[in-house]
Design an enzyme around this catalytic site. Structure first.
Site, PDB file in Angstrom:
ATOM      1  N   ARG A   1       0.795  -1.236   0.030  1.00 27.11           N
ATOM      2  CA  ARG A   1      -0.025   0.116  -0.150  1.00 27.11           C
ATOM      3  C   ARG A   1       0.863   1.109  -0.090  1.00 27.11           C
ATOM      4  O   ARG A   1       0.405   2.107  -0.679  1.00 27.11           O
ATOM      5  CB  ARG A   1      -0.767   0.207   1.211  1.00 27.11           C
TER       6      ARG A   1
ATOM      7  N   HIS B   1       0.363   4.290  -2.577  1.00 24.76           N
ATOM      8  CA  HIS B   1       0.204   5.727  -2.175  1.00 24.76           C
ATOM      9  C   HIS B   1       1.339   6.638  -2.487  1.00 24.76           C
ATOM     10  O   HIS B   1       1.294   7.992  -2.413  1.00 24.76           O
ATOM     11  CB  HIS B   1      -0.217   5.945  -0.504  1.00 24.76           C
TER      12      HIS B   1
ATOM     13  N   ASN C   1      -3.818   8.708   4.457  1.00 21.43           N
ATOM     14  CA  ASN C   1      -2.744   8.315   5.078  1.00 21.43           C
ATOM     15  C   ASN C   1      -2.850   8.090   6.609  1.00 21.43           C
ATOM     16  O   ASN C   1      -2.254   7.280   7.086  1.00 21.43           O
ATOM     17  CB  ASN C   1      -1.478   9.046   4.729  1.00 21.43           C
TER      18      ASN C   1
ATOM     19  N   HIS D   1      -6.333  -5.993  -2.664  1.00 18.84           N
ATOM     20  CA  HIS D   1      -7.254  -5.946  -1.251  1.00 18.84           C
ATOM     21  C   HIS D   1      -7.397  -7.588  -1.005  1.00 18.84           C
ATOM     22  O   HIS D   1      -8.072  -7.661  -0.279  1.00 18.84           O
ATOM     23  CB  HIS D   1      -8.571  -5.146  -1.588  1.00 18.84           C
TER      24      HIS D   1
HETATM   25  C1  HEM Z   1      -9.199   1.323  -6.202  1.00 16.82           C
HETATM   26  C2  HEM Z   1      -9.039   2.108  -5.123  1.00 16.82           C
HETATM   27  C3  HEM Z   1      -8.534   2.028  -3.891  1.00 16.82           C
HETATM   28  C4  HEM Z   1      -9.059   2.429  -2.697  1.00 16.82           C
HETATM   29  C5  HEM Z   1     -10.452   3.357  -2.712  1.00 16.82           C
HETATM   30  C6  HEM Z   1      -8.528   1.897  -1.733  1.00 16.82           C
HETATM   31  C7  HEM Z   1      -8.666   2.009  -0.253  1.00 16.82           C
HETATM   32  C8  HEM Z   1      -8.154   1.547   0.662  1.00 16.82           C
HETATM   33  C9  HEM Z   1      -8.536   1.626   2.032  1.00 16.82           C
HETATM   34  C10 HEM Z   1      -9.828   2.742   2.720  1.00 16.82           C
HETATM   35  C11 HEM Z   1      -7.870   0.823   2.964  1.00 16.82           C
HETATM   36  C12 HEM Z   1      -7.952   0.651   4.443  1.00 16.82           C
HETATM   37  C13 HEM Z   1      -7.318   1.763   5.178  1.00 16.82           C
HETATM   38  C14 HEM Z   1      -7.577   1.871   6.712  1.00 16.82           C
HETATM   39  O1  HEM Z   1      -8.519   1.224   7.144  1.00 16.82           O
HETATM   40  O2  HEM Z   1      -6.753   2.305   7.452  1.00 16.82           O
HETATM   41  C15 HEM Z   1      -6.932   0.209   1.985  1.00 16.82           C
HETATM   42  C16 HEM Z   1      -5.898  -0.788   2.561  1.00 16.82           C
HETATM   43  C17 HEM Z   1      -5.091  -1.449   1.687  1.00 16.82           C
HETATM   44  N1  HEM Z   1      -5.020  -1.174   0.170  1.00 16.82           N
HETATM   45 FE1  HEM Z   1      -6.238  -0.050  -0.982  1.00 16.82          FE
HETATM   46  N2  HEM Z   1      -7.334   1.426  -2.092  1.00 16.82           N
HETATM   47  C18 HEM Z   1      -7.201   1.193  -3.336  1.00 16.82           C
HETATM   48  C19 HEM Z   1      -6.674   0.617  -4.275  1.00 16.82           C
HETATM   49  C20 HEM Z   1      -5.346  -0.055  -3.732  1.00 16.82           C
HETATM   50  C21 HEM Z   1      -4.350  -0.453  -4.605  1.00 16.82           C
HETATM   51  C22 HEM Z   1      -4.229  -0.164  -6.035  1.00 16.82           C
HETATM   52  C23 HEM Z   1      -3.169  -1.048  -3.998  1.00 16.82           C
HETATM   53  C24 HEM Z   1      -2.063  -1.403  -4.308  1.00 16.82           C
HETATM   54  C25 HEM Z   1      -1.642  -2.152  -5.446  1.00 16.82           C
HETATM   55  C26 HEM Z   1      -3.936  -1.235  -2.482  1.00 16.82           C
HETATM   56  C27 HEM Z   1      -3.305  -1.645  -1.577  1.00 16.82           C
HETATM   57  C28 HEM Z   1      -3.964  -1.730  -0.159  1.00 16.82           C
HETATM   58  C29 HEM Z   1      -3.489  -2.661   0.821  1.00 16.82           C
HETATM   59  C30 HEM Z   1      -2.624  -4.043   0.776  1.00 16.82           C
HETATM   60  C31 HEM Z   1      -4.189  -2.451   1.891  1.00 16.82           C
HETATM   61  C32 HEM Z   1      -4.114  -3.202   3.365  1.00 16.82           C
HETATM   62  C33 HEM Z   1      -3.077  -2.301   3.988  1.00 16.82           C
HETATM   63  C34 HEM Z   1      -2.822  -2.767   5.526  1.00 16.82           C
HETATM   64  O3  HEM Z   1      -3.351  -3.769   6.111  1.00 16.82           O
HETATM   65  O4  HEM Z   1      -2.014  -2.205   5.969  1.00 16.82           O
HETATM   66  N3  HEM Z   1      -5.300  -0.403  -2.571  1.00 16.82           N
HETATM   67  N4  HEM Z   1      -7.265   0.520   0.741  1.00 16.82           N
END
Ligand code: HEM
Ligand SMILES: *[C@@H]1O[C@H](CO)[C@@H](O)[C@H](O)[C@H]1NC(C)=O
Length: 328
Positions: A72, A76, A104, A203
């Site tokens: 992530r 970002h 973030n 995800h």
């Molecule tokens: C398509 C649009 C996307 C949205 C709206 C989005 C949004 C989010 C949100 C809201 C979270 C949870 C954050 C929290 O609760 O603190 C999250 C977690 C995550 N996102 Fe996305 N995301 C998107 C695309 C992506 C992409 C493109 C990647 C990587 C290639 C990614 C990788 C991750 C990962 C791995 C997590 C878990 C992180 C952790 O457990 O520390 N996301 N995302």
């Protein structure tokens, strides 16, 4: 005669190679595509791959979620003025970083792992490997250590001297986005619908906070009712904002196509997740990935390499930071 024919053939080949070179140069000229190379550090820092791999292996063994958190960070970074490690800069008296931007704050994690890799690299090959490249390699290893694919990471990015909290607030997609909003947000960075859906498959690992999925599990109808009830148990109407739930209910520590299989049953945790299978423009892509894990894996690799090519600093632009948290 044979000698002449061979000479003509050689000339043709030379001319063709020169012409292709000119075409490539003219295509690349406006800085459209980065000239990154997976062998960039082979001479200057041959231990790069083993240092990143061993550090990521230890980090993921300690806490599997770390593979997700580092992936992530890479996302970002790349979506905010390109893959230039701007996301790693701490706030200081002279710089407002991206860490406290809305998407973030209290959410990004894994900075200590990147610091540890950087410290080791500064001993092995001082002043050589950028923080932006460390993120790209570490993200790849995180995916692979959780059972996902591996790939050769194009390298040669340099690090930004500045960051933009405003750009982090405006360029990162929101979990309340519609499918068409997601398609356009990614398109503005040169990523097509397939790239967007494949990248969302990230995800399949990691977690989200209650504050992010509360409105979905209490107020939405395009959700499996039993699943909504279970998620409400970890996410009260008030309080518990930081409580976590897995983004992939099937296997949040395994990089597979479970995320897409969930969407087919309306088990998407975020509104933006379920938007990828909701009667909208990208349903058929999500369906393909749910049915075919190898297709997802292949397209994810293509898309994550493309994401890593977003506006890198190269040549004499930027710098090689000695500490990923601050400009030199
Ligand atoms: C398509 C649009 C996307 C949205 C709206 C989005 C949004 C989010 C949100 C809201 C979270 C949870 C954050 C929290 O609760 O603190 C999250 C977690 C995550 N996102 Fe996305 N995301 C998107 C695309 C992506 C992409 C493109 C990647 C990587 C290639 C990614 C990788 C991750 C990962 C791995 C997590 C878990 C992180 C952790 O457990 O520390 N996301 N995302
Ligand atoms: C659900 O929607 C109602 C009406 O829009 C709103 O007042 C309430 O705060 C929402 N609940 C959650 C948990 O988002």
């Amino acid at each position: 005669m044979a000698g002449l024919a061979a000479a003509v053939l050689v000339r043709r080949v030379v001319v063709t190679v020169a012409a292709v070179g000119a075409i490539i140069a003219s295509v690349l000229a406006p800085g459209a595509v980065a000239q990154l190379s997976s062998t960039y550090y082979d001479g200057s820092c041959p231990s790069l791959q083993t240092i990143v791999r061993s550090t990521m292996t230890a980090a993921v063994q300690l806490e599997p979620r770390m593979g997700a958190s580092i992936l992530r960070l890479f996302f970002h970074d790349c979506f905010v003025n390109g893959c230039d490690a701007s996301v790693l800069l701490d706030d200081s008296s002279t710089l407002t970083g991206e860490k406290n931007a809305a998407p973030n704050a209290n959410s990004l994690r894994g900075f200590e792992v990147i610091d540890s890799i950087k410290t080791q690299l500064e001993v092995a090959c001082p002043g050589t490997v950028s923080c932006a490249d460390i993120l790209a390699v570490a993200a790849r290893d995180g995916v692979n250590l959780l059972g996902g694919p591996t790939w050769a990471v194009p390298l040669g990015r340099r690090d930004a001297r500045t960051a933009s909290q405003a750009a982090a607030n405006s360029n990162l997609p929101s979990p309340s986005s519609s499918a068409s909003a997601l398609v356009s947000a990614f398109a503005s960075l040169g990523l097509d619908s397939r790239d967007m859906v494949a990248l969302s498959g990230a995800h399949t690992i990691g977690s989200a906070r209650c504050a992010i999925f509360r409105s979905r599990v209490y107020n939405e109808s395009n959700i499996n009712p039993g699943f909504a009830t279970r998620r409400r148990q970890v996410c009260p109407v008030q309080g518990g904002d930081a409580n976590l739930a897995p983004l992939d209910a099937l296997s949040s520590v395994r990089f597979d196509n479970g995320y897409f299989r969930n969407l087919m049953g309306r088990f998407g945790l975020l509104h933006s997740d379920q938007e990828l299978f909701s009667g909208g423009p990208v349903d058929s892509i999500a369906q393909q990935y749910a049915a075919n894990g190898a297709a997802f894996s292949r397209d994810f690799v293509t898309a994550v390499v493309k994401m890593g090519n977003i506006s890198p600093l190269t040549g004499s632009n930027g710098e090689i930071r000695s500490n990923c948290r601050k400009p030199n």
